[in-house]
Design an enzyme around this catalytic site. Structure first.
Site, short mmCIF file in Angstrom:
data_model
loop_
_atom_site.label_atom_id
_atom_site.label_comp_id
_atom_site.label_asym_id
_atom_site.label_seq_id
_atom_site.Cartn_x
_atom_site.Cartn_y
_atom_site.Cartn_z
N ARG A 24 1.21 -1.33 0.10
CA ARG A 24 -0.32 -0.11 -0.19
C ARG A 24 1.41 1.32 -0.48
NH1 ARG A 24 -1.88 1.60 6.49
NH2 ARG A 24 0.30 -0.04 7.46
N THR A 135 12.03 2.84 8.98
CA THR A 135 12.19 2.28 7.52
C THR A 135 11.71 3.29 7.11
OG1 THR A 135 9.26 1.08 8.86
CG2 THR A 135 9.52 0.83 6.85
N LYS A 160 15.12 -0.33 8.72
CA LYS A 160 14.47 -1.55 7.80
C LYS A 160 13.64 -1.34 6.78
CE LYS A 160 9.32 -3.60 9.29
NZ LYS A 160 9.10 -4.01 9.60
N LYS A 162 11.97 -1.71 3.21
CA LYS A 162 11.04 -2.38 2.24
C LYS A 162 10.92 -2.47 0.70
CE LYS A 162 7.56 -1.92 5.56
NZ LYS A 162 6.41 -2.66 5.64
N ASP A 190 12.20 -6.10 4.99
CA ASP A 190 10.66 -6.40 4.98
C ASP A 190 9.96 -6.45 4.17
OD1 ASP A 190 8.47 -7.19 5.41
OD2 ASP A 190 7.97 -5.45 6.72
N GLU A 218 12.48 -9.79 6.53
CA GLU A 218 10.85 -10.42 7.38
C GLU A 218 9.79 -10.77 6.44
OE1 GLU A 218 10.21 -6.77 9.81
OE2 GLU A 218 7.57 -6.98 9.26
N ASP A 243 5.97 -12.25 10.02
CA ASP A 243 4.61 -10.55 10.24
C ASP A 243 4.30 -10.83 10.58
OD1 ASP A 243 4.76 -7.75 11.30
OD2 ASP A 243 5.03 -7.24 10.18
N LYS A 267 2.99 -7.05 17.26
CA LYS A 267 2.48 -5.67 16.72
C LYS A 267 1.08 -5.70 17.94
CE LYS A 267 4.35 -4.63 12.53
NZ LYS A 267 3.92 -4.95 10.92
N CYS A 295 5.16 -2.15 14.65
CA CYS A 295 3.74 -0.97 14.78
C CYS A 295 3.55 -1.48 13.70
CB CYS A 295 4.24 0.24 15.45
SG CYS A 295 4.91 1.25 14.51
N ASP A 320 11.05 -2.54 16.68
CA ASP A 320 10.12 -1.70 14.96
C ASP A 320 9.15 -0.57 15.27
OD1 ASP A 320 9.97 -0.95 12.14
OD2 ASP A 320 8.73 -2.20 11.88
N ASP A 322 8.99 2.53 14.30
CA ASP A 322 8.73 3.81 14.51
C ASP A 322 7.83 4.80 13.66
OD1 ASP A 322 8.02 2.18 11.91
OD2 ASP A 322 9.24 2.35 10.79
MG MG Z 1 6.57 -5.78 8.62
#
Ligand code: MG
Length: 363
Positions: A24, A135, A160, A162, A190, A218, A243, A267, A295, A320, A322
């Site tokens: 997203r 992230t 981290k 993406k 991730d 991840e 995750d 989370k 989160c 994580d 952030d």
């Molecule tokens: Mg994740």
């Protein structure tokens, strides 16, 4: 101390940069805020981010769950009988982990305020401060490199990143970031379910062969593909973090039993709050599997509750958290301090966050 009212409102905070993952793109934090009021006037706060692509919860579904199921179930209950409150919260409806998490953390906030202690001390008092990663969103490589350098400039020593949208091109992406930030920055990857098991093995092995020194990968494969996750975890040396595959402690038990991942990302929005997150911590301790606390796109209000859990639990060795660093503004006072990468717990009772500006408090 009985629950007299559970009220909901809405908060909107702009992000520093648009948040982009394999799933997203988001421009602002748009979360439901929850206020649980006790009969002596004490207030506990919670927050519910509608992360429909992950939890299935939307703003409308969160409001409906709280107003029509959770509130009628909990009003009148004694906050100090925490176990009874949490059992009823968990059992009043299936799924709906996000609204449950918001109310769970608000009740924990009240419960700790009533005892005059910061929540993390009541949850185990494992540490007073720790480091979070930041992230880096999926973007063209040049932008990811400059975003990474900016994060390092802001003091972040753990990033981290993406990925998960471009197969083996993600290896070049990570190589470019490693070259730019140098050897001392810890890099996490991730994939947000973006690869098949076969792709995961070839991509992660390629990162290993190129010496990119990736701390963990991840959720490489779709959440439902436990066999694939296990195959990847067996085939590569880089630790694999589950995750999206772990919502409940039942999910965690399967992963731990089958050794389908090396690490678990907890989370609150997946577990339904602190109560259930603690069950995962107990299983993880027994199985010798370290956890990360993560989160969604959340403001400092709910991330503060997650910080208390992490500061209370020794098995949570990575963070994580952030959300507050991704928000362009922080409207709150009190609670844990988020100072760049450093999260420092405060002595305020409860979760400790105050000054929650939410104009639309309503029944
Ligand atoms: Mg994740």
């Amino acid at each position: 101390m009985r629950i007299k009212a559970i009220e909901v409102g809405h908060i909107s905070l702009p992000l520093v940069h648009p948040f982009k993952t394999a799933l997203r793109t988001v421009e602002a934090v748009e979360d439901v805020v929850v206020r649980v009021v006790s009969d002596d006037g004490t207030v506990g706060y919670g927050e519910a981010p509608p992360t429909a692509v992950i939890t299935g919860d939307t703003t409308a579904s969160i409001l409906c769950a709280i107003r029509e199921y959770i509130r009628p179930a909990l009003v009148g209950m004694d906050v100090m009988d925490l176990e009874a409150v949490m059992r009823r919260l968990d059992g009043c409806m299936a799924h709906n982990t996000t609204p449950k998490a918001a109310v769970d953390m608000a009740v924990y906030d009240l419960w700790a305020r009533a005892q005059g202690k910061p929540l993390y001390q009541l949850l185990g008092d494992a540490r007073q401060s720790f480091q979070t990663d930041l992230t880096i969103s999926v973007n063209p490589v040049d932008q990811m490199v400059s975003d990474s350098l900016e994060a390092v400039d802001r003091g972040f020593g753990i990033l981290k990143v993406k990925v998960g949208k471009e197969g083996l091109a993600d290896v070049d992406r990570m190589a470019a970031i490693r070259r730019a930030v140098g050897p001392d920055v810890r890099l996490r990857v991730d994939a947000n379910q973006g690869w098949t098991a076969e792709q995961s093995v070839s991509i992660i092995r390629a990162m290993e062969d190129r010496g990119l020194d990736i701390e963990l990968v991840e959720q490489p494969v779709p959440a439902h593909d436990l066999a694939g996750l296990k195959e990847v975890a067996r085939a590569v040396d880089t630790p694999i973090l589950a995750d999206e595959a772990v919502f409940s402690h039942y999910d965690a038990a399967r992963i731990i039993e089958e050794r389908a991942a090396d690490l678990i990302n907890i989370k609150l929005m997946k577990t339904g709050g602190i109560w259930n997150a603690l069950k995962i911590c107990r299983l993880a301790e027994a199985g010798g599997v370290e956890c990360m606390i993560g989160c969604m796109l959340e403001s400092r209000l709910s991330v503060a509750a997650a910080a208390h859990l992490a500061a209370g639990q020794r098995i949570i060795t990575r963070a994580d958290l952030d959300g507050p660093s991704l928000c362009a503004v922080d409207p709150y006072t009190g609670g844990p301090l988020f100072n760049g990468p450093e999260i420092a717990m405060s002595d305020n009772p409860g979760v400790g966050v105050e000054n929650v500006p939410c104009p639309a408090w309503s029944d």
